[in-house]
Enzyme design. Structure first.
Site, mmCIF file in Angstrom:
data_model
loop_
_atom_site.group_PDB
_atom_site.id
_atom_site.type_symbol
_atom_site.label_atom_id
_atom_site.label_comp_id
_atom_site.label_asym_id
_atom_site.label_seq_id
_atom_site.Cartn_x
_atom_site.Cartn_y
_atom_site.Cartn_z
ATOM 1 C CD GLU A 65 -2.826 1.000 2.463
ATOM 2 O OE1 GLU A 65 -3.466 2.007 2.729
ATOM 3 O OE2 GLU A 65 -2.860 -0.047 3.148
ATOM 4 N NE ARG B 216 4.021 -8.202 10.659
ATOM 5 C CZ ARG B 216 3.349 -7.633 9.658
ATOM 6 N NH1 ARG B 216 2.403 -8.249 9.023
ATOM 7 N NH2 ARG B 216 3.609 -6.402 9.308
ATOM 8 C CE LYS C 138 3.298 0.263 4.853
ATOM 9 N NZ LYS C 138 2.212 -0.015 3.910
HETATM 10 P P1 ATP Z 1 -0.283 -1.798 6.556
HETATM 11 O O1 ATP Z 1 -0.585 -1.817 7.992
HETATM 12 O O2 ATP Z 1 -0.245 -0.454 5.965
HETATM 13 O O3 ATP Z 1 -1.036 -2.811 5.724
HETATM 14 P P2 ATP Z 1 1.981 -3.454 5.918
HETATM 15 O O4 ATP Z 1 3.300 -3.427 6.625
HETATM 16 O O5 ATP Z 1 1.196 -4.696 5.863
HETATM 17 O O6 ATP Z 1 1.222 -2.253 6.557
HETATM 18 P P3 ATP Z 1 1.769 -3.326 3.055
HETATM 19 O O7 ATP Z 1 2.136 -2.201 2.182
HETATM 20 O O8 ATP Z 1 0.372 -3.763 3.074
HETATM 21 O O9 ATP Z 1 2.253 -2.905 4.494
HETATM 22 O O10 ATP Z 1 2.736 -4.549 2.798
HETATM 23 C C1 ATP Z 1 3.056 -5.010 1.526
HETATM 24 C C2 ATP Z 1 3.448 -6.452 1.592
HETATM 25 O O11 ATP Z 1 4.559 -6.620 2.471
HETATM 26 C C3 ATP Z 1 2.336 -7.324 2.119
HETATM 27 O O12 ATP Z 1 2.214 -8.449 1.278
HETATM 28 C C4 ATP Z 1 2.775 -7.706 3.493
HETATM 29 O O13 ATP Z 1 2.344 -8.995 3.800
HETATM 30 C C5 ATP Z 1 4.295 -7.647 3.390
HETATM 31 N N1 ATP Z 1 4.871 -7.299 4.685
HETATM 32 C C6 ATP Z 1 4.650 -6.201 5.417
HETATM 33 N N2 ATP Z 1 5.319 -6.246 6.580
HETATM 34 C C7 ATP Z 1 5.990 -7.417 6.591
HETATM 35 C C8 ATP Z 1 6.870 -8.055 7.524
HETATM 36 N N3 ATP Z 1 7.183 -7.492 8.696
HETATM 37 N N4 ATP Z 1 7.378 -9.260 7.190
HETATM 38 C C9 ATP Z 1 7.084 -9.826 6.008
HETATM 39 N N5 ATP Z 1 6.262 -9.295 5.097
HETATM 40 C C10 ATP Z 1 5.716 -8.093 5.371
#
Ligand code: ATP
Ligand code: MG
Length: 586
Positions: free
Chosen positions: A62, A293, A303
């Site tokens: 996002e 994660r 974030k």
């Molecule tokens: P939000 O709370 O804004 O959704 P987010 O960290 O999930 O935050 P995204 O932009 O939705 O951010 O994440 C993009 C991709 O990165 C998603 O597929 C998510 O699963 C992956 N991702 C985010 N944080 C992690 C993490 N700590 N470890 C592994 N993958 C991650």
């Protein structure tokens, strides 16, 4: 100078997701896939043709913040699978939440993925490109009696939702007729209602033990500008509804996400199966898989918290070298190879765990040890005077650029009567086992001469202000007979008259506790006020010409990177990326 690829060269260890992909390719799960003929945008149809031999994954950020090291895990996993199995990985912006998204984030995300070494080719997509299709699919749900316009207040909705242990209850609007729902939904889109007046919900099961299936909201009214669609829309689709459909429209085969979405998978499947029943999508459908994660000790990855650190100026911006953002790591001196090596080493599993920061640091050391030229720099200078070396004279010593790479050649180090040495390389009364300079002791000046300490000067407070020594003229490194001098200590140095003074930034962890903000106290209280220290280092002359992002090992100190923003050739500024050894355990 050639820069061989140290990190990421070995094949990544297998994991449960790779097994699934291997099985699907062997069994030909997607072999029968044909273009579904769904009403998605033509540009997507042209680029994302299904192909029996190809898996398709996607990285779907996002655009509401900069990417961090957790995202790197997801990027390396998704793009890595595509690379290793001859597939394709899509870069997709999940930009359905208009108020929080900005072009700056889109640009920084593309930049970070490219920097990590991955290429999406023509496969750059935006969920906002599917708004029209998503809307039409929503009308199809209404027409099939599987979605309804609800007009409860947020408070009433909460009351009817139930809890983990109690079922929810039906909204009184759940029985609206198809015609009424269609009319209201169209008027929602046309902008007739205020934000929050109505929502569109799927009609699944308010009694489901899985809360995600209790008639999830799939559209809400928001009269806001969108960074790509402008003011064309005032109804916006929700994440769960958008994500699975975006995957299907792009013919994604393996949709990989983090564990907290496990409970959302039944909804993912429900939406796609119904659309396939309606004849709007073709099976086999994409499948969601979840992995743990990345969590790191002493690091904040939320974030919201990262935005707060940047906006409230606790750090110097998204690329502050103390932040876990990829922009920050890059500026600090981390390499893409180190990230790929790190993600290979930590692997992929279904168990949540916290990884120690030292694993990342070790990956960087392993990469830079191979690739970083060696240089000398004195960070805490103390003057060394060689009393038997003629004043005004100078000569060159030769030092290899890399101990294991003779092909990288040698460089000249000017040597003269006065040198800078490291303050802690001299002790008046040393502890046992101290092999560096002490009164009467001999050491080798690295790549130079053997010296014997003859005395020192000190000020009124007893601080050492200079060290005196004599050198052995026949002991110069690389000359015949130099080896006859046996010394235990070997210290680095830089000639005072030739040294280049430069700003050097040393970083510690940004937080001083492993889990910042635990309990109910503010995570900002856990910030370490001393996380950055700026000093003036004395660099060997060749470092003056460093280009931004050049990385070196400063012998005995660690790996340093010329700052990408503040450093210029002639006036270098260095960031310490990592120390040579993990010193925290001491
Ligand atoms: P939000 O709370 O804004 O959704 P987010 O960290 O999930 O935050 P995204 O932009 O939705 O951010 O994440 C993009 C991709 O990165 C998603 O597929 C998510 O699963 C992956 N991702 C985010 N944080 C992690 C993490 N700590 N470890 C592994 N993958 C991650
Ligand atoms: Mg997310």
């Amino acid at each position: 100078m050639s820069k061989p690829d140290a990190g990421g060269a070995s094949a990544p260890a297998s994991n449960f997701i790779r097994h699934i992909v291997e099985n699907d390719l062997t069994r030909g799960t997607y072999a029968t896939r044909r273009w579904s003929g769904h009403p998605g945008p033509a540009s997507v149809q042209a680029r994302a043709q299904p192909d029996a031999q190809r898996i398709r994954t996607r990285f779907p950020p996002e655009p509401n913040g900069y990417l961090h090291i957790g995202h790197a895990k997801s990027i390396c996993l998704n793009f890595g699978l595509a690379r290793d199995f001859g597939g394709v990985c899509h870069m997709r912006f999940d930009d359905t939440n208009p108020t929080r998204e900005e072009q700056e984030y889109v640009d920084s995300i593309l930049d970070a993925v490219r920097w990590l070494g991955f290429d999406w080719g023509a496969n750059l997509y935006y969920a906002s490109d599917y708004f029209e299709t998503l809307y039409r699919f929503a009308e199809a749900f209404v027409e099939h009696g599987l979605a309804y316009v609800d007009s409860l207040t947020a408070q009433q909705t909460r009351e009817l939702r139930g809890t983990l242990t109690e079922p929810g209850r039906d909204s009184p609007y759940r029985t609206r007729s198809v015609a009424e729902n269609l009319d209201l939904f169209r008027r929602m889109r046309a902008g007739e209602f205020a934000d929050g007046a109505h929502v569109l919900r799927l009609k699944i099961d308010m009694a489901s033990p899985n809360i995600n299936l209790r008639d999830p909201v799939i559209y809400r009214i928001r009269h806001v500008h969108h960074h790509r669609t402008g003011d064309a829309w005032c109804v916006y689709p929700m994440y769960d509804y958008t994500h699975c459909i975006s995957d299907a429209l792009e013919n994604i085969t393996h949709s990989i996400c983090t564990l907290e979405f496990e409970d959302h998978r039944p909804l993912y499947d429900w939406v796609l199966e119904r659309l396939a029943d309606f004849g709007l999508l073709v099976r086999p459908l994409p499948h969601q898989y979840e992995f743990a994660r990345l969590n790191l000790g002493y690091v904040v990855l939320s974030k919201r918290k990262l935005i707060q650190l940047v906006e409230d100026k606790h750090v110097d911006g998204w690329d502050d070298p103390r932040l876990p953002t990829l922009a920050g790591y890059r500026r600090r001196g981390y390499t893409p190879e180190a990230f790929r090596l790190f993600t290979d080493r930590i692997g992929v599993s279904k168990e949540n765990s916290s990884i120690d920061l030292s694993v990342l640091e070790e990956a960087l050391r392993d990469d830079l040890n191979e690739r970083a030229p060696r240089r000398m720099a004195v960070l805490d200078p103390l003057r060394l005077i060689i009393d038997n070396y003629p004043a005004g004279a100078e000569e060159q010593c030769q030092a290899p650029n890399h101990p294991q790479r003779p092909e990288w050649g040698k460089r000249d180090l000017p040597f003269s009567r006065e040198l800078w040495i490291e303050r802690d390389d001299f002790m008046v009364t040393p502890p046992k086992g101290f092999f560096r300079l002490t009164p009467g002791a001999q050491v080798r000046l690295r790549f130079g001469f053997v010296i014997r300490c003859t005395g020192h000067d000190q000020d009124a407070d007893g601080n050492v202000t200079a060290v005196h020594c004599e050198y052995h003229p026949d002991s110069k490194s690389g000359t015949p007979g130099a080896d006859t001098y046996k010394v235990k200590g070997n210290i680095h140095w830089v000639s005072v008259g030739h040294a280049h003074p430069a700003e050097v930034r040393l970083f510690e962890r940004l937080f001083n506790v492993a889990s910042p903000g635990t309990g109910d106290h503010d995570f900002l209280l856990d910030l370490d006020p001393h996380s950055r220290r700026t000093i003036t280092g004395r660099l060997e002359p060749s470092l003056a010409a460093a280009q931004p992002e050049d990385r070196f090992q400063f012998e005995r100190h660690g790996y340093f990177c010329a700052d990408s923003v503040d450093s210029t050739p002639g006036a270098p500024v260095f960031n310490r990326a990592v120390t040579l050894k993990d010193s925290r355990g001491r």
